[in-house]
Write an enzyme that holds these catalytic residues in place. Structure first.
Site, short mmCIF file in Angstrom:
data_model
loop_
_atom_site.label_atom_id
_atom_site.label_comp_id
_atom_site.label_asym_id
_atom_site.label_seq_id
_atom_site.Cartn_x
_atom_site.Cartn_y
_atom_site.Cartn_z
N GLU A 101 0.88 -1.16 0.00
CA GLU A 101 0.00 0.00 0.00
C GLU A 101 0.92 1.22 0.00
OE1 GLU A 101 -2.39 0.71 3.50
OE2 GLU A 101 -3.46 2.32 2.47
N ARG A 321 5.93 -12.62 9.84
CA ARG A 321 6.22 -11.19 9.69
C ARG A 321 7.59 -10.93 10.29
NH1 ARG A 321 2.84 -6.78 8.59
NH2 ARG A 321 3.86 -4.89 9.33
N LYS A 331 4.96 0.70 8.68
CA LYS A 331 4.73 2.11 8.34
C LYS A 331 3.89 2.78 9.41
CE LYS A 331 3.13 0.49 4.62
NZ LYS A 331 2.38 0.21 3.40
#
Ligand code: ATP
Ligand code: MG
Length: 568
Positions: A101, A321, A331
């Site tokens: 994104e 992750r 982010k």
């Protein structure tokens, strides 16, 4: 990748000291020659290195030794290369995608996902797509799109096609209408609070009974901006009694009136990640969609959406992750640190962003080796920076010129010293990297902590220059006598001639977050010192090894000196 002779000596000395409580050079030399047969040609030199290293290692505490040894254990483990295996992969037909994104700059977590996507496609002779999942106008910017692409290119990752989820809004609207007709979705006009309560109570609301026509009419109004933000959403008809809360009629569209960086003001009803991810994967021909483990609970929803639209389902594959102790790898966590002014920007060297890593001299090869060492494993771990830094050190060791840096400099005069030009090798093992000449006249800067450790009467050496003796130390006044060019001295220290010294600052980034995830105030340490004049010739971005200090990258040249960033 082979490590240098010095590193090999360090490894075996540490192992020997660990196994026998004391490193004994006679027991280590055989192992070193085994890995470096050429070192036999200079037995004297090799033994000298080994004796020095044994002395250093034997003086370490048990904890320090274990810490250093960890580096090598990690390296050995890593060398058992992890192959990326995809279930049901057909050679030449594999399509993966990296779907960021554009809501921030890429970080090392993105590097992990992107390398896995890229290597998986490469292994099967397929392709990797780059897709910007950009359906939240409030967070996204063209600047971030550009940064993500630059980050990938810096890593060495290339993609075959590039797409933008927001370019397919009309298709998502058509799919929504299809779901209304199939009684698989509805417009919900409850408040956010009511929706939440309903989910907790596992109870449907009255909105779910709306018929297709009413839903389509309301959805049209949502799209035209005739309904305010928060006053209506589109929900997928899952199962309100499902144990998995994700399935309790999740949101497919919400109203966002902010302009979009790419689509402008055209759209007001924006689809959720849950809705677009499966549709895009399916439409774009993705065969293996990889994502991080925290999405696992969303897998049933992914497949349910595809099924209700009669779309082909890709395979979903999860991996863990990436987390690093003391680092905000997200982010969402980084952006507030920047907006609150706690760090200087996306390239602040303490951050795990690719820009920051680059700025502190972490090489893309090291990032790749580090992130791929985890493979597609789902095991969660939280290593420190050490393993990445040790990958990096190994690569920098080969390439970096050696330079003298004196931290916390103290000025000394050597009584009786001749004018002498020192000739220093730029790299101990690489003739081809050349040498530099430094004129000296007896005034030097040396490190305060080096001086502190020298007792009166001791002869020590200015490395690669000559020996001297500390003859007097009174009220901070020290006297040194020249002792001659040759002869052994146990201790060697770095030096910089006063006449040609260049002021220099090294920024040393430390862990940005403490164990509770709070910002650490003094996470950037600034070391002040001087370095050799030849450092002025370095170009911005060059990496050097400051001997006995570490690798550092030249960040900028300021009027009053050079600024380096400590790498590893
Ligand atoms: P962030 O918190 O940074 O916004 P995200 O998962 O929302 O994380 P995206 O830009 O949506 O970030 O992610 C693009 C891809 O990168 C996704 O496939 C995501 O799973 C992956 N990714 C993001 N962070 C990590 C991480 N720390 N480790 C591994 N993969 C990650
Ligand atoms: Mg995201």
């Amino acid at each position: 990748m082979a490590i240098s002779l010095e590193e090999t000596i360090r490894k075996h000395t540490l192992k020997n000291a660990h196994d026998y409580k004391l490193a004994i050079p006679g027991k280590i030399i055989g192992k070193v020659i085994g890995e470096w047969p050429d070192s036999k040609n200079d037995m004297k030199g090799t033994m000298k290195l080994l004796n020095e290293e044994a002395k250093r290692v034997n003086a370490l505490s048990v904890a320090q030794m274990a810490e250093e040894l960890k580096e090598f254990i990690f390296k050995e483990k890593k060398e058992e290369k992890k192959e990326i295996e995809l279930p049901g992969a057909v050679q030449g037909r594999v399509v993966t995608r990296f779907p960021p994104e554009p809501s921030g700059y890429p970080h090392i977590g993105h590097a992990k996902a992107a390398w896995l996507d890229f290597e998986a496609a490469r292994r099967y002779g397929g392709k990797m797509l780059l897709r910007f999942d950009d359906t939240n106008p409030e967070k996204e910017k063209q600047e971030y799109v550009d940064a993500l692409k630059e980050g990938l290119l810096w890593l060495g990752i290339d993609w075959s096609e590039e797409s933008y989820t927001s370019d397919r809004m009309e298709e998502f609207y058509t799919s929504a209408d299809e779901l209304f007709v199939k009684f698989s979705a509805y417009v919900c006009t409850c408040s956010g609070e009511e929706v939440k309560k309903g989910r907790e109570a596992k109870k449907s609301c009255d909105c779910s009974a709306r018929d297709a026509e009413e839903n389509m009419a309301l959805f049209r109004k949502m799209r035209e901006g005739k309904i305010e933000e928060g006053e209506a959403i589109v929900r997928f008809r899952g199962l309100m009694s499902d144990e998995n809360s994700v399935m309790r009629d999740p949101t497919l569209f919400r109203i966002i009136k902010a302009p979009h960086y790419r689509q402008g003001e055209k759209y007001k009803a924006w689809p959720s990640y849950d809705f677009v991810a499966p549709i895009m994967d399916s439409l774009e021909g993705v065969t293996h969609a990889m994502r991080t483990k925290e999405y696992e609970l969303r897998n049933p929803l992914y497949f349910a959406i595809l099924k209700s639209l009669d779309l082909r389902a890709p395979r979903l594959i999860e991996f863990s992750r990436l987390a690093i102790k003391g680092a905000p790898i997200s982010k969402r966590l980084i952006a507030p640190l920047i907006s609150q002014g706690k760090v200087q920007g996306w390239d602040d060297p303490r951050l795990p962003t690719l820009l920051a890593l680059k700025r502190r001299g972490i090489l893309p090869e090291a990032v790749r080796e580090f992130v791929l060492s985890f493979g597609l494993s789902k095991v969660e771990s939280e290593p420190g920076w050490d393993s990445l830094l040790s990958c990096n050190r190994k690569i920098l060791d080969e390439r970096s010129m050696r330079r003298f840096f004196v931290k916390n400099p103290v000025k000394i005069e050597v009584h009786g010293a001749p004018q002498k030009e020192a000739v220093l090798k730029n790299h101990p093992g690489k003739q081809e990297m050349g040498e530099r000449r430094i004129a000296t006249s007896g005034s030097f800067f040396v490190g305060a902590s080096d001086l502190e450790s020298i007792p009166i009467g001791e002869t020590f050496r200015l490395k690669d220059l000559y020996n001297l003796t500390l003859v007097e130390r009174e009220d901070g006044n020290m006297k040194f006598n020249f002792e001659g060019q040759e002869g052994l001295a146990a201790k060697k220290i770095q030096w910089v001639p006063v006449e040609s010294a260049v002021s220099c600052k090294v920024m040393v980034p430390k862990d940005l977050l403490d164990e509770d995830g709070n910002f650490v105030q003094d996470s950037m340490v600034i070391e002040i010192g001087v370095c050799e004049q030849s450092c002025l010739e370095l170009t911005d971005g060059a990496c050097v090894q400051f001997e006995r200090f570490g690798y550092a990258r030249l960040d900028k040249k300021e009027e009053n000196g050079l600024v380096f960033i400590f790498s590893c």
